[in-house]
Motif scaffolding. Structure first.
Motif, PDB file in Angstrom:
ATOM      1  N   PRO A 215       0.856  -1.188   0.000  1.00  0.00           N
ATOM      2  CA  PRO A 215       0.000   0.000   0.000  1.00  0.00           C
ATOM      3  C   PRO A 215       0.892   1.237   0.000  1.00  0.00           C
ATOM      4  CG  PRO A 215       0.063  -1.007   2.195  1.00  0.00           C
ATOM      5  CD  PRO A 215       0.972  -1.829   1.332  1.00  0.00           C
ATOM      6  N   ALA A 216       1.387   1.579  -1.185  1.00  0.00           N
ATOM      7  CA  ALA A 216       2.430   2.602  -1.300  1.00  0.00           C
ATOM      8  C   ALA A 216       1.852   4.002  -1.221  1.00  0.00           C
ATOM      9  CB  ALA A 216       3.144   2.418  -2.636  1.00  0.00           C
ATOM     10  N   GLU A 217       2.729   4.948  -0.934  1.00  0.00           N
ATOM     11  CA  GLU A 217       2.326   6.355  -1.006  1.00  0.00           C
ATOM     12  C   GLU A 217       1.999   6.696  -2.451  1.00  0.00           C
ATOM     13  OE1 GLU A 217       4.359   9.726   0.708  1.00  0.00           O
ATOM     14  OE2 GLU A 217       5.480   8.315   1.951  1.00  0.00           O
ATOM     15  N   LEU A 218       0.970   7.478  -2.631  1.00  0.00           N
ATOM     16  CA  LEU A 218       0.592   7.867  -3.991  1.00  0.00           C
ATOM     17  C   LEU A 218       1.782   8.519  -4.715  1.00  0.00           C
ATOM     18  CD1 LEU A 218      -1.498   8.214  -6.232  1.00  0.00           C
ATOM     19  CD2 LEU A 218      -2.304  10.277  -5.086  1.00  0.00           C
ATOM     20  N   ASN A 219       2.523   9.368  -3.994  1.00  0.00           N
ATOM     21  CA  ASN A 219       3.674  10.031  -4.624  1.00  0.00           C
ATOM     22  C   ASN A 219       4.733   9.027  -5.072  1.00  0.00           C
ATOM     23  OD1 ASN A 219       2.568  12.531  -4.389  1.00  0.00           O
ATOM     24  ND2 ASN A 219       3.841  13.202  -2.655  1.00  0.00           N
ATOM     25  N   THR A 220       4.888   7.934  -4.316  1.00  0.00           N
ATOM     26  CA  THR A 220       5.864   6.900  -4.690  1.00  0.00           C
ATOM     27  C   THR A 220       5.451   6.239  -6.002  1.00  0.00           C
ATOM     28  OG1 THR A 220       6.236   6.477  -2.352  1.00  0.00           O
ATOM     29  CG2 THR A 220       6.999   4.780  -3.880  1.00  0.00           C
ATOM     30  N   VAL A 221       4.159   5.949  -6.118  1.00  0.00           N
ATOM     31  CA  VAL A 221       3.665   5.303  -7.348  1.00  0.00           C
ATOM     32  C   VAL A 221       3.831   6.253  -8.528  1.00  0.00           C
ATOM     33  CG1 VAL A 221       1.699   4.165  -8.450  1.00  0.00           C
ATOM     34  CG2 VAL A 221       1.967   4.012  -5.970  1.00  0.00           C
ATOM     35  N   LEU A 222       3.448   7.513  -8.327  1.00  0.00           N
ATOM     36  CA  LEU A 222       3.546   8.498  -9.415  1.00  0.00           C
ATOM     37  C   LEU A 222       4.996   8.674  -9.860  1.00  0.00           C
ATOM     38  CD1 LEU A 222       1.043  11.269  -8.154  1.00  0.00           C
ATOM     39  CD2 LEU A 222       0.670   9.584  -9.971  1.00  0.00           C
ATOM     40  N   THR A 223       5.898   8.751  -8.880  1.00  0.00           N
ATOM     41  CA  THR A 223       7.310   8.957  -9.211  1.00  0.00           C
ATOM     42  C   THR A 223       7.864   7.763  -9.987  1.00  0.00           C
ATOM     43  OG1 THR A 223       7.519  10.219  -7.175  1.00  0.00           O
ATOM     44  CG2 THR A 223       9.572   9.521  -8.187  1.00  0.00           C
ATOM     45  N   TRP A 224       7.483   6.566  -9.564  1.00  0.00           N
ATOM     46  CA  TRP A 224       7.954   5.346 -10.241  1.00  0.00           C
ATOM     47  C   TRP A 224       7.451   5.320 -11.690  1.00  0.00           C
ATOM     48  CZ3 TRP A 224       5.981   1.007 -12.605  1.00  0.00           C
ATOM     49  CH2 TRP A 224       6.852  -0.075 -12.761  1.00  0.00           C
ATOM     50  N   LEU A 225       6.152   5.641 -11.854  1.00  0.00           N
ATOM     51  CA  LEU A 225       5.584   5.639 -13.207  1.00  0.00           C
ATOM     52  C   LEU A 225       6.243   6.717 -14.074  1.00  0.00           C
ATOM     53  CD1 LEU A 225       1.754   5.199 -12.443  1.00  0.00           C
ATOM     54  CD2 LEU A 225       3.229   3.578 -13.663  1.00  0.00           C
ATOM     55  N   ALA A 226       6.446   7.896 -13.484  1.00  0.00           N
ATOM     56  CA  ALA A 226       7.043   8.998 -14.243  1.00  0.00           C
ATOM     57  C   ALA A 226       8.447   8.624 -14.697  1.00  0.00           C
ATOM     58  CB  ALA A 226       7.069  10.262 -13.381  1.00  0.00           C
ATOM     59  N   ASP A 227       9.171   7.949 -13.819  1.00  0.00           N
ATOM     60  CA  ASP A 227      10.527   7.525 -14.154  1.00  0.00           C
ATOM     61  C   ASP A 227      10.502   6.558 -15.341  1.00  0.00           C
ATOM     62  OD1 ASP A 227      13.292   7.490 -13.561  1.00  0.00           O
ATOM     63  OD2 ASP A 227      13.005   5.434 -12.795  1.00  0.00           O
ATOM     64  N   LYS A 228       9.593   5.578 -15.271  1.00  0.00           N
ATOM     65  CA  LYS A 228       9.487   4.580 -16.352  1.00  0.00           C
ATOM     66  C   LYS A 228       9.055   5.232 -17.667  1.00  0.00           C
ATOM     67  CE  LYS A 228      10.537   1.051 -13.978  1.00  0.00           C
ATOM     68  NZ  LYS A 228      11.930   0.726 -14.058  1.00  0.00           N
ATOM     69  N   LEU A 229       8.190   6.255 -17.562  1.00  0.00           N
ATOM     70  CA  LEU A 229       7.645   6.879 -18.781  1.00  0.00           C
ATOM     71  C   LEU A 229       8.473   8.083 -19.228  1.00  0.00           C
ATOM     72  CD1 LEU A 229       3.871   6.796 -17.713  1.00  0.00           C
ATOM     73  CD2 LEU A 229       4.930   5.408 -19.508  1.00  0.00           C
ATOM     74  N   ASN A 230       9.518   8.379 -18.433  1.00  0.00           N
ATOM     75  CA  ASN A 230      10.379   9.510 -18.758  1.00  0.00           C
ATOM     76  C   ASN A 230       9.601  10.841 -18.787  1.00  0.00           C
ATOM     77  OD1 ASN A 230      12.938  10.283 -19.109  1.00  0.00           O
ATOM     78  ND2 ASN A 230      13.058   9.809 -21.317  1.00  0.00           N
ATOM     79  N   VAL A 231       8.788  11.031 -17.768  1.00  0.00           N
ATOM     80  CA  VAL A 231       7.956  12.237 -17.654  1.00  0.00           C
ATOM     81  C   VAL A 231       8.396  12.991 -16.397  1.00  0.00           C
ATOM     82  CG1 VAL A 231       5.589  13.023 -17.122  1.00  0.00           C
ATOM     83  CG2 VAL A 231       5.947  11.178 -18.781  1.00  0.00           C
ATOM     84  N   THR A 232       8.407  14.321 -16.476  1.00  0.00           N
ATOM     85  CA  THR A 232       8.712  15.115 -15.281  1.00  0.00           C
ATOM     86  C   THR A 232       7.398  15.553 -14.639  1.00  0.00           C
ATOM     87  OG1 THR A 232      10.679  15.913 -16.375  1.00  0.00           O
ATOM     88  CG2 THR A 232       9.974  17.135 -14.421  1.00  0.00           C
ATOM     89  N   LEU A 233       7.278  15.300 -13.329  1.00  0.00           N
ATOM     90  CA  LEU A 233       6.020  15.614 -12.636  1.00  0.00           C
ATOM     91  C   LEU A 233       6.072  17.005 -12.012  1.00  0.00           C
ATOM     92  CD1 LEU A 233       5.433  12.255 -10.732  1.00  0.00           C
ATOM     93  CD2 LEU A 233       4.132  13.112 -12.687  1.00  0.00           C
ATOM     94  N   ALA A 234       4.956  17.702 -12.072  1.00  0.00           N
ATOM     95  CA  ALA A 234       4.844  18.983 -11.364  1.00  0.00           C
ATOM     96  C   ALA A 234       4.623  18.699  -9.881  1.00  0.00           C
ATOM     97  CB  ALA A 234       3.674  19.778 -11.927  1.00  0.00           C
ATOM     98  N   GLN A 235       4.896  19.705  -9.079  1.00  0.00           N
ATOM     99  CA  GLN A 235       4.766  19.541  -7.626  1.00  0.00           C
ATOM    100  C   GLN A 235       3.813  20.603  -7.093  1.00  0.00           C
ATOM    101  OE1 GLN A 235       8.056  17.993  -6.087  1.00  0.00           O
ATOM    102  NE2 GLN A 235       7.054  17.642  -4.133  1.00  0.00           N
TER     103      GLN A 235
END
Ligand code: NAP
Length: 276
Positions: A215-235
């Motif tokens: 049951p991961a932190e939402l930010n952890t999941v988003l960061t992992w996905l962004a890394d795999k998709l090569n996307v930079t996330l806004a904060q």
């Protein structure tokens, strides 16, 4: 066995195919005539119209209830999880006893808001109407007297259902500050795996949580996905106190289903999204 899947949508269709392949006779019930694929037998019935329930084959060995409301409002939840459910329970109670009735519930029945760990015995005091209605549905199921098991699923993702992944891919996802927000999820194939596993258990427990190991932190999941998709996330500075995730923020444990002998195909979101 003769098995009814009431609410043969995303999860129900995958379950029906799996059960039919294993040699069972499966009926997939829904309102729309667009048929569930063979080898599932299509059954076009609106469970809100009691007179139509005579179309449901008799006898049955197993019935699974996994309807979803069309709208996310209280009236739609009540008609789906109380009226339609009661109609089906009333119909099944008059027949030869089922071997098992499975009700697919949700982790929304927990009202914890501070990332507490919860299991099947934890307190359930949901503040949101969706959790309250789901909890009442669980009670209706147990009050029916049918041999029943409730499966509380986390958010289902998988092939054709990857909203979060698309959110990240499109650049719309935002990392939020503030206290951690946890997300409980399950890959569609593990939801199917757990349901078929529970149907094979001699003495299943009344309630199981159906969530993966992390049951991961939402930010952890988003960061992992962004890394795999090569996307930079806004904060953004802080999480929105009115968002749904803030209303319920807990970490669900899957120890009970593991103890019963189930092995996950996708133990965490990392394995699951890698194949989605
Ligand atoms: N999706 C999630 O993330 C999630 C999380 C936790 C728990 N769950 C639970 O998992 C179960 C399955 O979810 P899902 O994502 O597979 O839902 P889904 O794809 O929306 O499928 C639900 C099915 O219910 C049918 N249905 C709705 N109202 C009906 C009625 N009155 N009579 C007959 N059929 C009706 C719909 O078909 P028609 O429109 O053709 O009738 C649809 O095929 C649900 O019980 C849901 O509460 C889902």
């Amino acid at each position: 066995m003769k098995i009814l899947i009431a609410g043969c949508g995303y999860l129900g269709t995958a379950l029906g195919i799996e059960l039919a392949r294993a040699g069972h006779t499966v009926w997939g019930l829904r309102r729309k005539a667009d048929k569930p694929p063979a080898p599932i037998h299509a059954l076009t019935v609106d469970l809100l119209q009691p007179q139509l329930l005579k179309k449901i084959p008799d006898p049955l060995d197993i019935a699974c209830f996994m309807l979803s409301p069309q709208d996310h409002d209280e009236a739609a939840y009540r008609s789906t999880y109380q009226d339609a459910l009661m109609n089906l329970l009333d119909c099944l109670k008059k027949r030869r006893p089922l071997k098992r009735f499975i009700f697919v519930s949700s982790t929304s029945v927990y009202g914890q808001q501070n990332g507490e760990w919860v299991n099947e015995n934890s307190e359930t005091h949901p503040e949101h109407f969706s959790g309250q209605i789901m909890l009442r549905s669980e009670e209706l199921v147990f009050e029916s007297g049918l041999a029943s098991t409730v499966l509380r699923l986390g958010g289902i993702y998988g092939p054709g259902r990857s909203t979060l992944l698309e959110h990240v891919r499109s650049g719309k996802a935002v990392l939020r500050g503030g206290p951690p927000v946890y997300v409980n999820r399950i890959h569609r194939d593990d939801a199917v795996g757990i349901l078929t596993h529970v149907l094979k258990l001699k003495n299943p427990k009344p309630v199981y949580l159906g969530v993966d190991h992390d049951p991961a932190e939402l930010n952890t999941v988003l960061t992992w996905l962004a890394d795999k998709l090569n996307v930079t996330l806004a904060q953004s500075a802080a999480s929105d106190p009115h968002s749904r995730t803030r209303q319920s923020n807990k970490r669900c444990m899957n120890a009970l289903i593991l103890q019963s002998g189930y092995t996950f195909k996708h133990p965490t979101f990392r394995e699951g999204y890698a194949q989605t």
